[in-house]
Design an enzyme around this catalytic site. Structure first.
Site, PDB file in Angstrom:
ATOM      1  N   CYS A 120       0.817  -1.123   0.138  1.00 35.06           N
ATOM      2  CA  CYS A 120       0.083   0.009  -0.030  1.00 35.06           C
ATOM      3  C   CYS A 120       0.648   1.202   0.044  1.00 35.06           C
ATOM      4  O   CYS A 120       1.043   1.878  -0.675  1.00 35.06           O
ATOM      5  CB  CYS A 120      -0.669  -0.161   1.229  1.00 35.06           C
ATOM      6  N   ARG A 121       1.339   1.723   1.503  1.00 39.93           N
ATOM      7  CA  ARG A 121       1.953   2.917   1.107  1.00 39.93           C
ATOM      8  C   ARG A 121       3.501   2.976   0.850  1.00 39.93           C
ATOM      9  O   ARG A 121       3.754   4.378  -0.071  1.00 39.93           O
ATOM     10  CB  ARG A 121       1.928   3.266   2.734  1.00 39.93           C
TER      11      ARG A 121
HETATM   12  N1  6LJ Z   1      -2.029  -5.990  10.854  1.00 36.09           N
HETATM   13  C1  6LJ Z   1      -2.847  -5.458  10.963  1.00 36.09           C
HETATM   14  C2  6LJ Z   1      -3.080  -4.375  10.790  1.00 36.09           C
HETATM   15  C3  6LJ Z   1      -4.198  -3.688  11.717  1.00 36.09           C
HETATM   16  C4  6LJ Z   1      -4.411  -2.066  11.803  1.00 36.09           C
HETATM   17  C5  6LJ Z   1      -4.431  -1.561  10.093  1.00 36.09           C
HETATM   18  C6  6LJ Z   1      -4.670  -2.406   8.492  1.00 36.09           C
HETATM   19  C7  6LJ Z   1      -3.429  -3.770   9.336  1.00 36.09           C
HETATM   20  C8  6LJ Z   1      -2.614  -4.271   8.006  1.00 36.09           C
HETATM   21  C9  6LJ Z   1      -3.620  -5.585   8.449  1.00 36.09           C
HETATM   22  C10 6LJ Z   1      -2.792  -6.598   6.625  1.00 36.09           C
HETATM   23  N2  6LJ Z   1      -3.085  -7.424   6.521  1.00 36.09           N
HETATM   24  C11 6LJ Z   1      -4.436  -8.094   7.328  1.00 36.09           C
HETATM   25  C12 6LJ Z   1      -3.901  -9.250   8.401  1.00 36.09           C
HETATM   26  C13 6LJ Z   1      -2.430  -9.950   8.083  1.00 36.09           C
HETATM   27  N3  6LJ Z   1      -2.427 -10.998   8.795  1.00 36.09           N
HETATM   28  C14 6LJ Z   1      -2.055 -10.239  10.279  1.00 36.09           C
HETATM   29  C15 6LJ Z   1      -2.005 -11.706  11.137  1.00 36.09           C
HETATM   30  C16 6LJ Z   1      -0.138 -12.168  11.251  1.00 36.09           C
HETATM   31  C17 6LJ Z   1      -1.086 -13.214   9.549  1.00 36.09           C
HETATM   32  C18 6LJ Z   1      -1.400 -11.999   8.618  1.00 36.09           C
HETATM   33  C19 6LJ Z   1      -2.430  -6.193   6.292  1.00 36.09           C
HETATM   34  C20 6LJ Z   1      -1.656  -6.250   4.740  1.00 36.09           C
HETATM   35  C21 6LJ Z   1      -1.060  -5.431   3.638  1.00 36.09           C
HETATM   36  C22 6LJ Z   1      -0.444  -4.694   4.001  1.00 36.09           C
HETATM   37  C23 6LJ Z   1      -1.257  -3.803   5.115  1.00 36.09           C
HETATM   38  C24 6LJ Z   1      -2.063  -4.427   6.520  1.00 36.09           C
HETATM   39  N4  6LJ Z   1      -2.528  -3.803   7.204  1.00 36.09           N
END
Ligand code: 6LJ
Length: 196
Positions: A18-19
């Site tokens: 994303c960023r």
């Molecule tokens: N984490 C968090 C989080 C907290 C607040 C706001 C955004 C996010 C968030 C969540 C994502 N993927 C979903 C969770 C991924 N799984 C989390 C547990 C381990 C296995 C993977 C993102 C993926 C790509 C880029 C940015 C992301 N950002």
């Protein structure tokens, strides 16, 4: 005009879809427009393994396309490059369902998410990240690297409007990606001006 020495900057966020790809694309366009491409090594990476190997988020790609900012060179159009082992459909157009899938992905870049490595701390002059969590993760990793060359900073430190944090738009809307783009535009411009 004296040739400025080569500089390098790595943009970093949580997932590198994303960023940081937006920041990388915005900065690369500025450097290209300045005719300064040969003086900069530019890349982006993630602090996590969440999205390794994946292309930039399609919402970010749509935002970049809207603003005429290329995201690296365009990847090949697979359907045009593919071939068949039979002559059943010779001369036919690609299946509409496949085209719809490609359009939905709108993958127009060959960038694939990667995790920041120890080598990055030795080879980049600057590692610019998006929020306090990225900064904590990077400083923690840098502490385990001898001779860390990189200056690790928040990209938002360069924002003339002093918005220090570039929020994660992953669960956000098109407006949130637009805000990321506007912040990256201001910060990259100020960073380039202070390092040219
Ligand atoms: N984490 C968090 C989080 C907290 C607040 C706001 C955004 C996010 C968030 C969540 C994502 N993927 C979903 C969770 C991924 N799984 C989390 C547990 C381990 C296995 C993977 C993102 C993926 C790509 C880029 C940015 C992301 N950002």
């Amino acid at each position: 005009m004296a040739a400025s020495s080569g500089k390098s900057v790595l943009f970093v966020c949580l997932g590198n879809i994303c960023r940081s790809p937006i920041a990388e694309a915005v900065f690369r366009k500025m450097v290209t427009d300045n005719g300064d491409t040969n003086n900069w090594r530019i890349d982006s990476a993630a602090t996590s393994t969440y999205e390794i190997g994946n292309p930039p988020d399609y919402r970010g790609q749509a935002c970049m396309r809207k603003h005429g900012v290329p995201m690296r060179h365009v990847a090949r159009q697979w359907l045009i490059d593919s071939g068949a082992v039979s002559d059943w459909n010779t001369g036919s157009s690609p299946d509409t369902r496949a085209l719809a899938c490609l359009r939905k992905q709108s993958i127009e870049t060959d960038h694939r998410a990667r995790k920041v490595t120890k080598e990055d701390f030795l080879s980049f002059d600057y590692i610019l990240c998006m929020d306090e969590s990225n900064l904590r993760d990077l400083n923690k990793k840098a502490n385990s690297v001898k001779n860390c060359k990189a200056k690790i900073e928040l990209l938002g430190k360069y924002d003339p409007q002093e918005q220090l944090i570039i929020q994660d738009p992953y669960y956000g809307s098109e407006e949130d990606f637009e805000k990321v783009y506007e912040q990256c535009l201001r910060c990259c411009k100020a960073f380039l001006e202070s390092h040219s």
